[in-house]
Design an enzyme around this catalytic site. Structure first.
Site: not given
Ligand code: 5MM
Length: 340
Positions: A31, A175, A217, A259-261, A294
């Site tokens: 990021r 999640e 989640k 939010s997933g991107g 994100r």
């Molecule tokens: C899917 O990722 C989680 C939610 O983030 P978005 O809203 O951006 O989709 C996020 O909490 C994620 O679990 C963390 O960033 C940790 O991810 P990593 O890949 O760094 O373990």
């Protein structure tokens, strides 16, 4: 279970959602690289200090999911970030999974690691001030994917994690993320999400997890990024709520979407559409809120990366996204808010 129930209720309090700021060092590096920032423990600390010291954040944010590194970091003037959050009325939480690896024999799919030694780590996190935890499992949609083996293994691990959390007086955020990558349709995402959630709740039940002290989640139900058939905001909202109503027991304390991107604006618009009452539609049995990383952080990160002097503007950008999502929880988000 009283304090666990109270924490779960506080996380899904009316009008509030969660700030996911628990990017692993690898994800945070990516990021930062996307906006030209070099990674270091100090840069991550400074960025996360900016996030948690945003004035007014507690009006819209109930909890912040932290990375292990952040749990023990301090502001420049020496105040623990956890203390800053508590003073703002935001509960600190902790990501406790240790990332994903290829599933043995199924290299296109992933298993999440981190159960070994988790009981001891949870004690340390609780002592450091964490009130809740988070564990993410990922599922890829493709030809023959996800496999039953992948779904079963990840559902089992999510349930073991959740049971250990409740034993340690931490509310588990569970999640299971069905990824957006692929050319699948909205209907296929709905079918896969339904199967995954049924397995997850089956395992949670088998392992005695108390649903009233748990927050789910999930992903929103979305067409794949390369799907040629677009879906409207209302179609996404309807498919998502219908899927959850069929798969998630009413006893669950609340649901907080990742939010997933998705773009920040689409995530807010879709969340908003889920809160608009249509004639004849029944009220969902659980609070539906956000737990975005994100979709909350991106505008703030861009501003801060372009010039450290943009600190106040970056905090305003974060607050703006939190306010937009807070409005979405009342069905009061309007794209016109983006110009304010
Ligand atoms: C899917 O990722 C989680 C939610 O983030 P978005 O809203 O951006 O989709 C996020 O909490 C994620 O679990 C963390 O960033 C940790 O991810 P990593 O890949 O760094 O373990």
């Amino acid at each position: 279970m009283t304090s666990l129930h109270a924490t779960a209720q506080a996380l899904v309090a009316a009008g509030k959602g969660l700030l996911a700021m628990d990017e692993s060092i690898g994800t945070c590096t990516k990021r930062f690289a996307s906006v030209g920032l070099a990674p270091s423990s100090e840069t991550r600390r400074a960025y996360r200090e900016l996030l948690v010291t945003t004035p007014g954040l507690g009006d819209y944010i109930s909890g912040a999911i932290l990375h292990e590194e952040t749990l023990v970091q301090k502001t420049q003037n020496g105040t623990p970030l956890v203390q800053v959050l508590m003073a703002a009325g935001i509960l600190p939480g902790i990501k406790v999974d240790q990332g994903t690896v290829d599933l043995a024999g199924l290299p296109a799919e992933r298993a999440t690691e981190g159960l070994d030694g988790l009981r001891e780590r949870l004690k340390d996190y609780a002592a450091a001030g964490a009130r809740f935890a988070k564990w993410r499992a990922v599922f890829t949609i493709g030809a023959g994917l996800p496999t039953a083996a992948c779904i079963e293994a990840n559902a089992h691990d999510l349930a073991r994690y959740a049971a250990l959390c409740q034993e340690a007086e931490l509310v588990p955020i569970v999640e299971p993320e069905v990824l957006m990558e692929g050319s699948h349709t909205l209907a296929r995402c709905q079918a896969v999400t339904d199967t995954v959630l049924h397995q997850v709740f089956d395992q949670l039940h088998t392992q005695g997890v108390v649903l009233e002290a748990l927050v789910l989640k999930p992903n929103m139900v979305l067409p794949g990024l390369e799907c040629s058939t677009p879906s409207s905001v209302d179609e996404v909202a309807e498919a998502t709520v219908a899927c959850l109503r069929r798969a998630v027991p009413a006893a669950v304390a609340g649901i907080a979407f990742l939010s997933g991107g998705q773009s920040s604006e689409l995530a807010s618009a879709r969340l908003n559409a889920m809160h608009l009452r249509r004639s004849g539609s029944a009220l969902p049995p659980w609070p539906l809120t956000f737990s975005f990383a994100r979709a909350l952080q991106q505008p703030a990160l861009h501003l801060w990366a372009s010039a450290p002097a943009n600190r106040a503007a970056a905090q305003q950008a974060l607050l703006h996204r939190a306010r937009c999502n807070g409005a979405a929880l009342r069905g009061a988000y309007d794209p016109g808010m983006e110009n304010q």
